[in-house]
Design a protein around this motif. Sequence first.
Motif, mmCIF file in Angstrom:
data_model
loop_
_atom_site.group_PDB
_atom_site.id
_atom_site.type_symbol
_atom_site.label_atom_id
_atom_site.label_comp_id
_atom_site.label_asym_id
_atom_site.label_seq_id
_atom_site.Cartn_x
_atom_site.Cartn_y
_atom_site.Cartn_z
ATOM 1 N N ALA A 447 0.842 -1.189 0.000
ATOM 2 C CA ALA A 447 0.000 0.000 0.000
ATOM 3 C C ALA A 447 0.882 1.247 0.000
ATOM 4 C CB ALA A 447 -0.916 -0.002 1.214
ATOM 5 N N PRO A 448 0.742 2.126 -0.986
ATOM 6 C CA PRO A 448 1.637 3.289 -1.075
ATOM 7 C C PRO A 448 1.656 4.163 0.168
ATOM 8 C CG PRO A 448 0.436 3.020 -3.127
ATOM 9 C CD PRO A 448 -0.162 2.042 -2.159
ATOM 10 N N LEU A 449 0.509 4.341 0.817
ATOM 11 C CA LEU A 449 0.492 5.209 1.994
ATOM 12 C C LEU A 449 1.285 4.617 3.155
ATOM 13 C CD1 LEU A 449 -3.165 6.528 1.786
ATOM 14 C CD2 LEU A 449 -1.067 7.838 1.429
ATOM 15 N N LEU A 450 1.386 3.291 3.225
ATOM 16 C CA LEU A 450 2.276 2.682 4.210
ATOM 17 C C LEU A 450 3.725 3.002 3.882
ATOM 18 C CD1 LEU A 450 0.671 -0.855 4.733
ATOM 19 C CD2 LEU A 450 0.688 1.053 6.358
ATOM 20 N N GLY A 451 4.050 2.986 2.596
ATOM 21 C CA GLY A 451 5.397 3.365 2.177
ATOM 22 C C GLY A 451 5.702 4.812 2.504
ATOM 23 N N VAL A 452 4.733 5.693 2.282
ATOM 24 C CA VAL A 452 4.907 7.108 2.627
ATOM 25 C C VAL A 452 5.196 7.246 4.117
ATOM 26 C CG1 VAL A 452 3.703 9.327 2.825
ATOM 27 C CG2 VAL A 452 3.521 7.990 0.715
ATOM 28 N N GLN A 453 4.425 6.554 4.935
ATOM 29 C CA GLN A 453 4.629 6.630 6.384
ATOM 30 C C GLN A 453 6.030 6.185 6.769
ATOM 31 O OE1 GLN A 453 1.438 5.120 8.853
ATOM 32 N NE2 GLN A 453 2.867 4.429 10.431
ATOM 33 N N SER A 454 6.516 5.107 6.154
ATOM 34 C CA SER A 454 7.849 4.610 6.492
ATOM 35 C C SER A 454 8.947 5.553 6.014
ATOM 36 C CB SER A 454 8.058 3.214 5.912
ATOM 37 O OG SER A 454 7.336 2.251 6.647
ATOM 38 N N MET A 455 8.737 6.254 4.904
ATOM 39 C CA MET A 455 9.714 7.240 4.468
ATOM 40 C C MET A 455 9.852 8.365 5.485
ATOM 41 S SD MET A 455 8.812 7.643 0.421
ATOM 42 C CE MET A 455 9.100 6.297 -0.755
ATOM 43 N N VAL A 456 8.746 8.710 6.114
ATOM 44 C CA VAL A 456 8.737 9.798 7.086
ATOM 45 C C VAL A 456 9.269 9.331 8.440
ATOM 46 C CG1 VAL A 456 7.264 11.422 8.341
ATOM 47 C CG2 VAL A 456 6.821 10.941 5.916
ATOM 48 N N GLU A 457 8.886 8.126 8.869
ATOM 49 C CA GLU A 457 9.230 7.658 10.213
ATOM 50 C C GLU A 457 10.550 6.908 10.281
ATOM 51 O OE1 GLU A 457 5.087 7.000 12.564
ATOM 52 O OE2 GLU A 457 5.741 5.340 11.306
ATOM 53 N N ARG A 458 10.789 5.980 9.337
ATOM 54 C CA ARG A 458 11.997 5.144 9.309
ATOM 55 C C ARG A 458 12.188 4.371 10.620
ATOM 56 N NH1 ARG A 458 15.391 5.652 5.014
ATOM 57 N NH2 ARG A 458 17.041 4.642 6.237
ATOM 58 N N THR A 459 11.113 3.762 11.095
ATOM 59 C CA THR A 459 11.203 2.959 12.310
ATOM 60 C C THR A 459 10.858 1.509 12.010
ATOM 61 O OG1 THR A 459 8.924 3.591 12.861
ATOM 62 C CG2 THR A 459 10.705 4.841 13.896
ATOM 63 N N SER A 460 11.462 0.615 12.774
ATOM 64 C CA SER A 460 11.210 -0.816 12.631
ATOM 65 C C SER A 460 9.974 -1.198 13.432
ATOM 66 C CB SER A 460 12.414 -1.613 13.117
ATOM 67 O OG SER A 460 12.510 -1.536 14.537
ATOM 68 N N ARG A 461 9.610 -2.475 13.363
ATOM 69 C CA ARG A 461 8.463 -2.964 14.137
ATOM 70 C C ARG A 461 8.647 -2.741 15.628
ATOM 71 N NH1 ARG A 461 4.704 -5.990 11.450
ATOM 72 N NH2 ARG A 461 5.294 -6.951 9.465
ATOM 73 N N ALA A 511 -8.730 11.532 3.946
ATOM 74 C CA ALA A 511 -8.052 12.511 4.795
ATOM 75 C C ALA A 511 -6.794 12.959 4.069
ATOM 76 C CB ALA A 511 -7.711 11.914 6.167
ATOM 77 N N ASP A 512 -6.223 14.058 4.535
ATOM 78 C CA ASP A 512 -5.042 14.617 3.889
ATOM 79 C C ASP A 512 -3.779 14.023 4.508
ATOM 80 O OD1 ASP A 512 -3.093 16.138 2.679
ATOM 81 O OD2 ASP A 512 -4.034 18.070 3.118
ATOM 82 N N PRO A 513 -2.963 13.290 3.743
ATOM 83 C CA PRO A 513 -1.731 12.713 4.301
ATOM 84 C C PRO A 513 -0.777 13.776 4.840
ATOM 85 C CG PRO A 513 -2.225 11.773 2.152
ATOM 86 C CD PRO A 513 -3.150 12.924 2.334
ATOM 87 N N LEU A 514 -0.925 15.006 4.360
ATOM 88 C CA LEU A 514 -0.064 16.083 4.844
ATOM 89 C C LEU A 514 -0.646 16.769 6.073
ATOM 90 C CD1 LEU A 514 1.074 17.759 1.493
ATOM 91 C CD2 LEU A 514 2.029 15.792 2.709
ATOM 92 N N GLY A 515 -1.832 16.363 6.469
ATOM 93 C CA GLY A 515 -2.486 17.009 7.598
ATOM 94 C C GLY A 515 -2.733 16.114 8.782
ATOM 95 N N VAL A 516 -2.250 14.859 8.727
ATOM 96 C CA VAL A 516 -2.422 13.933 9.849
ATOM 97 C C VAL A 516 -1.058 13.613 10.442
ATOM 98 C CG1 VAL A 516 -4.492 12.928 8.797
ATOM 99 C CG2 VAL A 516 -2.251 11.860 8.406
ATOM 100 N N PRO A 517 -0.996 13.151 11.681
ATOM 101 C CA PRO A 517 0.287 12.731 12.253
ATOM 102 C C PRO A 517 0.916 11.623 11.402
ATOM 103 C CG PRO A 517 -1.397 12.869 13.959
ATOM 104 C CD PRO A 517 -2.103 13.021 12.645
ATOM 105 N N ALA A 518 2.229 11.583 11.402
ATOM 106 C CA ALA A 518 2.939 10.588 10.578
ATOM 107 C C ALA A 518 2.466 9.177 10.875
ATOM 108 C CB ALA A 518 4.438 10.707 10.804
ATOM 109 N N SER A 519 2.157 8.900 12.125
ATOM 110 C CA SER A 519 1.754 7.554 12.511
ATOM 111 C C SER A 519 0.405 7.144 11.934
ATOM 112 C CB SER A 519 1.692 7.439 14.041
ATOM 113 O OG SER A 519 0.746 8.373 14.563
ATOM 114 N N ARG A 520 -0.345 8.100 11.372
ATOM 115 C CA ARG A 520 -1.664 7.804 10.816
ATOM 116 C C ARG A 520 -1.689 7.818 9.288
ATOM 117 N NH1 ARG A 520 -5.809 11.809 12.689
ATOM 118 N NH2 ARG A 520 -7.039 10.602 11.198
#
Length: 565
Positions: A447-461, A511-520
């Motif tokens: 899912a691309p939005l999961l990829g977007v989140q990981s680009m922003v966070e860069r955290t493991s499980r 929702a707006d990916p640029l308007g929610v917390p990175a974790s969402r």
Amino acid sequence: MLDLLLRNGVVRTMDDRRPRASAVGVLAGRVAGLDEEVAGVPARTVVDCDGAVLLPGFGDAHNHMAWYGMALSEVDLTGCATLEEVHAAVARRAAGLDHDGWVVGSGYDDTVLGAHPHRAELDRAGGGRPVWLKHRSGHMCSVSSEVLRRAGVLDGTAEVPEGGVVARDAAGSPTGLVEEQAQQLVNALVTPVPVHELADAVARAARNYVAEGLTHVVEAGIGGGFIGRSPVELAAYQLARERGELPLRVQLMVASDALHPLAGHRDDDVRVGLDLGIRTGFGDDHLRIGPMKIFLDGSMVGRTAALTEPFCDHAHGSGYFQSDPAAMRSLVVDAHRSGWRVAAHAIGDSAVDVAIEAFAAAQREHPRPGVRHRVEHAGLVRPDQITALAELGLVPVPQARFLHEIGDTMFDAVGPDRAPWLYRHRSFLDAGLRVPGSSDRPVAAGAPLLGVQSMVERTSRTGRLLGEHERVTAEQALRAYTTEAAWASCEESDRGRLAAGLHADLVVLGADPLGVPASRIGSVPVVATFVAGRCAHGADWVESRTTGASPQPGPSPATSSGAAR
């Protein structure tokens, strides 16, 4: 008259000349204009988006569509936490098969299980049937004794291909683990897969893809090697298209094994390729031949990637190459000379060195400025290599979602000193490189939005931060899946932005990916997807907000004739 008008939305065009709008008009599958450009123009269908967010359709620059689609019908091992759970899953599937039926599973992870499944246990769980369990990386598999017998491993008649390993225990007995190119011994028992089965798999995958907002993907290898499922694999995509079951655009990488010498005129300078001289670029807007795909090394999680320094668990050494580096370099140069773009699978930094050397030689011997050769994965890249990548204008194609799903085992593999070099992003951007978004699905969630989140966070499980300085903003991450994915495929003049004249490929978000917390970001809902202005996902949502005639999902625009058919 417009075919479609989407109004009252929050439109993020990803076009710097006009980043925001509230309405998008569509005519003949392309964007006719935005806001005042289409104001007052009648439309056959008007959709009130009621404040929903519109973006260009997402692209995945590296995925395995047929592999993923086939895995959907196989035993799902991704949730197994112990070997006992794997054995139980095998036994359940075996119970419903004939005695000679194959048990095929996919997605197991030895770093979670603690070990690879052993053939003796697979023999018991499968009741003596052939059992074939594919590792989540795709770079190895575990098989039962019956598979090894049929492949000629047990009686010693099998010839293990270069760049592959059939694992053995201390006594010299095969364990059932088969790595890298040696998997061709197993593939030979089950391939070629019938085209209609591959087309069904592609259709299954496509339905999930459009539901996640994907409108374009790059299939990262067909037609040969351990990754191919049939020498006529392209026909499966054509069949899915003819059936109206390929609702998104697909670019197909051709496995290097499928290329062969061509005997054209000596002035043509075409050394290798496909019959008739077919090469990168052949096809149409919906189905097109992309780069030649060559595997230089293996897998980080499988410890077969080629590193310059050993893995931290030294028993695995430094990995290995898929073939002689000089031979691989020669093939890259010949493909480049013959007009191909080249996508070199290089995960370890030693493999990245080979890719850099090969592309440098290709451009030195046969200059082709701006060709956009690619380094697939670029999993471990040293600081000195970034400059070389930039000087050659190469396209690194990392998978940020790996950091979440397998980041902990990659950290264990390379240790804290090298961990900041894993699947870089910010450093590439700072060097002037352009980085497309991709998943390598099914190795990781696609899912691309999961990829977007990981680009922003860069955290493991487990919450480990992997390369803090490689984080990017949510907007940069969205660009990776829109403008940069289009650019990496040399299709930026047709897609990746919402602007007049470009494909009307877009996604509607709740929702707006640029308007929610990175974790969402990863949980932002995809409410509708349009390809060429036609609804590919979310018909109910569209219909509920439509005035005038409702848009019909119907056959995708892929059913029209084109050069790729």
